[in-house]
Design a protein around this motif. Structure first.
Motif, mmCIF file in Angstrom:
data_model
loop_
_atom_site.group_PDB
_atom_site.id
_atom_site.type_symbol
_atom_site.label_atom_id
_atom_site.label_comp_id
_atom_site.label_asym_id
_atom_site.label_seq_id
_atom_site.Cartn_x
_atom_site.Cartn_y
_atom_site.Cartn_z
ATOM 1 N N CYS A 106 0.835 -1.217 0.000
ATOM 2 C CA CYS A 106 0.000 0.000 0.000
ATOM 3 C C CYS A 106 0.863 1.257 0.000
ATOM 4 C CB CYS A 106 -0.930 -0.004 1.214
ATOM 5 S SG CYS A 106 -2.154 -1.339 1.206
ATOM 6 N N LEU A 107 1.918 1.266 0.810
ATOM 7 C CA LEU A 107 2.762 2.454 0.897
ATOM 8 C C LEU A 107 3.506 2.699 -0.408
ATOM 9 C CD1 LEU A 107 3.524 4.644 2.904
ATOM 10 C CD2 LEU A 107 5.469 3.240 3.607
ATOM 11 N N GLY A 108 3.969 1.629 -1.055
ATOM 12 C CA GLY A 108 4.645 1.789 -2.337
ATOM 13 C C GLY A 108 3.732 2.348 -3.400
ATOM 14 N N LEU A 109 2.508 1.846 -3.452
ATOM 15 C CA LEU A 109 1.548 2.360 -4.432
ATOM 16 C C LEU A 109 1.189 3.816 -4.152
ATOM 17 C CD1 LEU A 109 -0.874 -0.662 -4.926
ATOM 18 C CD2 LEU A 109 0.736 0.275 -6.586
ATOM 19 N N LEU A 153 13.029 -1.918 -19.253
ATOM 20 C CA LEU A 153 14.041 -0.972 -18.795
ATOM 21 C C LEU A 153 14.448 -1.250 -17.346
ATOM 22 C CD1 LEU A 153 12.568 2.314 -20.312
ATOM 23 C CD2 LEU A 153 14.632 1.132 -21.058
ATOM 24 N N LEU A 154 13.475 -1.517 -16.489
ATOM 25 C CA LEU A 154 13.784 -1.814 -15.090
ATOM 26 C C LEU A 154 14.556 -3.121 -14.960
ATOM 27 C CD1 LEU A 154 10.429 -0.798 -13.351
ATOM 28 C CD2 LEU A 154 12.552 0.496 -13.468
ATOM 29 N N ARG A 155 14.224 -4.106 -15.792
ATOM 30 C CA ARG A 155 14.936 -5.382 -15.746
ATOM 31 C C ARG A 155 16.404 -5.223 -16.128
ATOM 32 N NH1 ARG A 155 12.378 -8.003 -19.509
ATOM 33 N NH2 ARG A 155 10.623 -8.614 -18.188
ATOM 34 N N GLN A 156 16.688 -4.279 -17.005
ATOM 35 C CA GLN A 156 18.071 -4.043 -17.419
ATOM 36 C C GLN A 156 18.841 -3.189 -16.416
ATOM 37 O OE1 GLN A 156 17.786 -2.247 -21.277
ATOM 38 N NE2 GLN A 156 17.259 -4.163 -22.326
ATOM 39 N N ARG A 157 18.183 -2.216 -15.827
ATOM 40 C CA ARG A 157 18.894 -1.243 -14.981
ATOM 41 C C ARG A 157 19.007 -1.673 -13.523
ATOM 42 N NH1 ARG A 157 19.784 3.733 -17.470
ATOM 43 N NH2 ARG A 157 19.289 3.544 -19.673
ATOM 44 N N LEU A 158 18.014 -2.401 -13.012
ATOM 45 C CA LEU A 158 18.017 -2.747 -11.595
ATOM 46 C C LEU A 158 19.217 -3.605 -11.185
ATOM 47 C CD1 LEU A 158 16.507 -2.393 -8.957
ATOM 48 C CD2 LEU A 158 15.117 -4.382 -9.520
ATOM 49 N N LEU A 212 8.218 3.727 -7.522
ATOM 50 C CA LEU A 212 7.650 2.547 -6.885
ATOM 51 C C LEU A 212 8.732 1.531 -6.528
ATOM 52 C CD1 LEU A 212 5.177 0.843 -6.047
ATOM 53 C CD2 LEU A 212 5.054 0.040 -8.421
ATOM 54 N N ILE A 213 9.653 1.277 -7.446
ATOM 55 C CA ILE A 213 10.713 0.298 -7.205
ATOM 56 C C ILE A 213 11.633 0.758 -6.076
ATOM 57 C CG2 ILE A 213 12.750 -0.799 -8.202
ATOM 58 C CD1 ILE A 213 10.144 -1.977 -9.154
ATOM 59 N N VAL A 214 12.056 2.017 -6.114
ATOM 60 C CA VAL A 214 12.956 2.533 -5.080
ATOM 61 C C VAL A 214 12.294 2.487 -3.708
ATOM 62 C CG1 VAL A 214 14.185 4.587 -4.285
ATOM 63 C CG2 VAL A 214 14.261 3.959 -6.696
ATOM 64 N N SER A 215 11.019 2.887 -3.639
ATOM 65 C CA SER A 215 10.302 2.871 -2.358
ATOM 66 C C SER A 215 10.168 1.448 -1.819
ATOM 67 C CB SER A 215 8.919 3.499 -2.532
ATOM 68 O OG SER A 215 9.005 4.816 -3.002
ATOM 69 N N LEU A 216 9.797 0.510 -2.679
ATOM 70 C CA LEU A 216 9.616 -0.870 -2.229
ATOM 71 C C LEU A 216 10.928 -1.493 -1.775
ATOM 72 C CD1 LEU A 216 7.043 -2.326 -4.794
ATOM 73 C CD2 LEU A 216 6.657 -1.693 -2.413
ATOM 74 N N VAL A 217 12.014 -1.232 -2.501
ATOM 75 C CA VAL A 217 13.305 -1.811 -2.121
ATOM 76 C C VAL A 217 13.735 -1.303 -0.749
ATOM 77 C CG1 VAL A 217 15.759 -1.828 -2.677
ATOM 78 C CG2 VAL A 217 14.097 -2.297 -4.451
#
Length: 296
Positions: free
Chosen positions: A23-26, A100-105, A271-276
């Protein structure tokens, strides 16, 4: 029976944290979308300012960018896409955001892990030396050096890394190290001053045995919590460092998205940065609670 109840409570806590993280990430992603949508000049492209373009062409370009959709409509489409595993397409790069996220993460993850490893190793070695050396010179010099590193912003560290041509993970380690060292040293000192540790030292127990049998188990929950905080610091520092060092990670991608006001890319990177960050802190907290419960 107590172990069963403890396992159930940890499972409920983990489930609650998981729902809270989702919920917080969204919410964070949608809030970033709101800020971008209401930013001055959002959706205006350079081609629209070209006087050679006719009004019909400009309108067609705006229709292509889906600017006619309202913010609520965008939220609905975005959440429906996430439910089907579709993160949308980048407006500026014209590629799926998921690709893009799959390549950069992995690039950012590798830099963060290596930087954390170097920072933790340096902090642990220097803190151990500080416990052995009680002289004023060592105390004053390490405090001054640590304060100097603390005063350096991440952008300055990144520019120094570019000038010295050092890897990105070294810059991340420089940012994380001073925050780790002070807390690690204070935790070890507090553990060494506990009565049972002083009694073990009085009985002639070796330094290595004291460290692994008494000091580290006592400081482990706090160190695990510190690890979660340090991971969040490292991941947050990696964004501006990668952007300035032109490293092909999430930081560079976020900078490109911000410059082009690429809403689908900005939202998903946020979203990705917050969740990580939130997952790292939650895992460290759960590990600390589990370790503390097992020790008790």
């Amino acid at each position: 029976m107590s172990e069963t109840n403890q396992s159930k409570s940890l499972f409920r806590l983990a489930l609650q944290r998981l729902l809270f993280l989702a919920c917080l990430g969204l919410v964070g992603a949608l809030m970033s979308a709101t800020l971008v949508r209401f930013a001055p000049g959002y959706g205006v492209q350079e081609r629209e300012l070209d006087p050679r373009w006719r009004a019909e062409s400009v309108e067609a370009l705006r229709q292509q960018q889906a600017l006619h959709q309202g913010l609520l409509s965008y939220y609905v489409h975005y959440l429906a896409g996430i439910a089907h595993g579709d993160l949308g397409e980048s407006d500026s790069l014209k590629r799926p955001v998921r690709e893009l996220l799959r390549q950069r993460l992995p690039v950012t993850g590798s830099s963060v892990v290596r930087g954390l490893g170097a920072a933790w190793l340096a902090a642990a070695l220097l803190a151990s030396c500080g416990l052995a050396a009680h002289g004023w010179f060592f105390e004053t010099s390490t405090t001054a050096f640590n304060g100097l590193l603390l005063s350096l912003p991440s952008a300055v560290v990144a520019m120094l890394a570019v000038h010295l041509r050092t890897p990105v993970f070294c810059a991340i380690a420089v940012v994380v190290f001073p925050r780790l060292y002070s807390y690690t040293r204070n935790l070890l000192l507090r553990s060494y001053n506990q009565p049972h540790v002083l009694a073990a030292r009085a009985r002639g127990l070796g330094s290595r045995a004291i460290l692994f049998r008494h000091v580290l188990p006592l400081a482990a929950p706090s160190l695990l919590a510190l690890f979660g905080v340090s991971f969040a610091i490292a991941f947050g520092a990696a964004i501006p460092i990668e952007a300035l060092c032109d490293s092909p990670g999430l930081g560079q991608l976020a900078w490109q998205a911000a410059l082009s006001r690429d809403l689908p890319l900005i939202v998903n990177v946020t979203l990705i940065v917050s969740l990580v960050m939130l997952v790292a802190n939650s895992l460290a907290d759960l590990a600390g609670r589990t370790f503390a419960g097992s020790v008790q």
